[in-house]
Design an enzyme around this catalytic site. Structure first.
Site, short mmCIF file in Angstrom:
data_model
loop_
_atom_site.label_atom_id
_atom_site.label_comp_id
_atom_site.label_asym_id
_atom_site.label_seq_id
_atom_site.Cartn_x
_atom_site.Cartn_y
_atom_site.Cartn_z
N THR A 187 39.59 36.06 45.15
CA THR A 187 38.96 35.97 43.84
C THR A 187 39.79 35.10 42.89
O THR A 187 40.98 34.88 43.10
CB THR A 187 38.77 37.36 43.20
OG1 THR A 187 40.04 37.98 43.03
CG2 THR A 187 37.89 38.25 44.07
N ASP A 188 39.12 34.60 41.86
CA ASP A 188 39.82 33.80 40.85
C ASP A 188 40.10 34.67 39.63
O ASP A 188 39.89 35.89 39.66
CB ASP A 188 39.00 32.56 40.48
CG ASP A 188 37.65 32.91 39.88
OD1 ASP A 188 37.46 34.06 39.42
OD2 ASP A 188 36.76 32.04 39.86
N HIS A 189 40.56 34.07 38.53
CA HIS A 189 40.93 34.91 37.38
C HIS A 189 39.73 35.50 36.65
O HIS A 189 39.89 36.31 35.76
CB HIS A 189 41.86 34.16 36.41
CG HIS A 189 41.37 32.82 36.02
ND1 HIS A 189 41.67 31.68 36.74
CD2 HIS A 189 40.61 32.42 34.98
CE1 HIS A 189 41.10 30.63 36.17
NE2 HIS A 189 40.46 31.05 35.10
N PHE A 190 38.51 35.15 37.07
CA PHE A 190 37.32 35.82 36.53
C PHE A 190 36.92 37.02 37.39
O PHE A 190 35.94 37.69 37.10
CB PHE A 190 36.14 34.85 36.44
CG PHE A 190 36.38 33.69 35.53
CD1 PHE A 190 36.44 33.87 34.14
CD2 PHE A 190 36.56 32.41 36.04
CE1 PHE A 190 36.68 32.79 33.29
CE2 PHE A 190 36.80 31.33 35.20
CZ PHE A 190 36.87 31.53 33.83
N VAL A 197 35.84 36.92 40.49
CA VAL A 197 34.77 36.62 41.45
C VAL A 197 35.34 35.72 42.54
O VAL A 197 36.37 35.07 42.37
CB VAL A 197 33.56 35.95 40.77
CG1 VAL A 197 32.95 36.88 39.72
CG2 VAL A 197 33.91 34.59 40.18
#
Length: 137
Positions: free
Chosen positions: A20-23, A25
Site C-alpha cells: 500500500t501507499d501512504h493513502f 491503498v
C-alpha cells in the site's frame, strides 16, 4: 493420461501493508506483480512453465499492457486475480484479467497484456505448441 486444459485461473492474494501507499491503498504498480502471478499460474495449470521457455532459449515479455483501475484495494483485504488466455497469434499471447474483492465480488481492476515470444536476441518466435494447445481444447 490426458491433462485437463484450463483456460481460467483464480489466484487469491491478501493485501499486505507493504503493497500500500501512504493513502492506505494498493500502489498501482503492485497490480503488475499480480498479473504476472496470474499468467504463471494459468500456464502452470496447463503444465507449462516459464523455466521451460528459458531452456528452449525463449522469453515471453509483456509488450502491451492495459489496466483500468475501478476501485481501491486496501490493506488486509482478500482479492482474487482471475486470468484467462484470450487469444494466441503466431508469436503472441493475449491474457485478460479481472481483479475483484473476495468478500463482495467488487471488481477492483480489469487488465489485458500481450506477451510476445522472442529469443535472447529479440527475434520473434512461434508460440510453443504447449501453450497453443491450451486454446485448442
Amino acid at each position: 493420461g490426458m491433462i485437463k486444459m484450463s483456460n481460467l485461473n483464480r489466484l487469491e492474494f491478501r493485501v499486505r501493508y507493504s503493497m500500500t501507499d501512504h493513502f492506505g491503498v494498493v500502489y498501482y504498480a503492485r497490480y503488475l506483480d499480480w498479473l504476472e502471478a496470474g499468467r504463471t499460474e494459468i500456464l502452470r495449470d496447463n503444465d507449462v512453465s516459464y523455466a521451460d521457455f528459458e531452456k528452449m532459449g525463449m522469453f515471453a515479455p509483456v509488450v502491451k499492457l492495459d489496466v483500468e483501475y475501478k476501485k481501491f484495494a486496501r490493506y488486509d483485504e482478500l482479492v482474487i486475480v482471475e486470468t484467462k488466455i484470450e487469444k494466441i497469434g503466431n508469436s503472441s499471447v493475449e491474457f485478460s484479467y479481472r481483479i475483484y474483492r473476495k468478500s463482495d465480488q467488487t471488481v477492483i481492476a480489469i487488465a489485458k497484456t500481450v506477451n510476445v515470444f522472442i529469443t535472447k536476441e529479440g527475434e520473434k518466435v512461434n508460440v510453443p505448441d504447449t501453450v497453443r494447445k491450451i486454446l485448442d481444447n
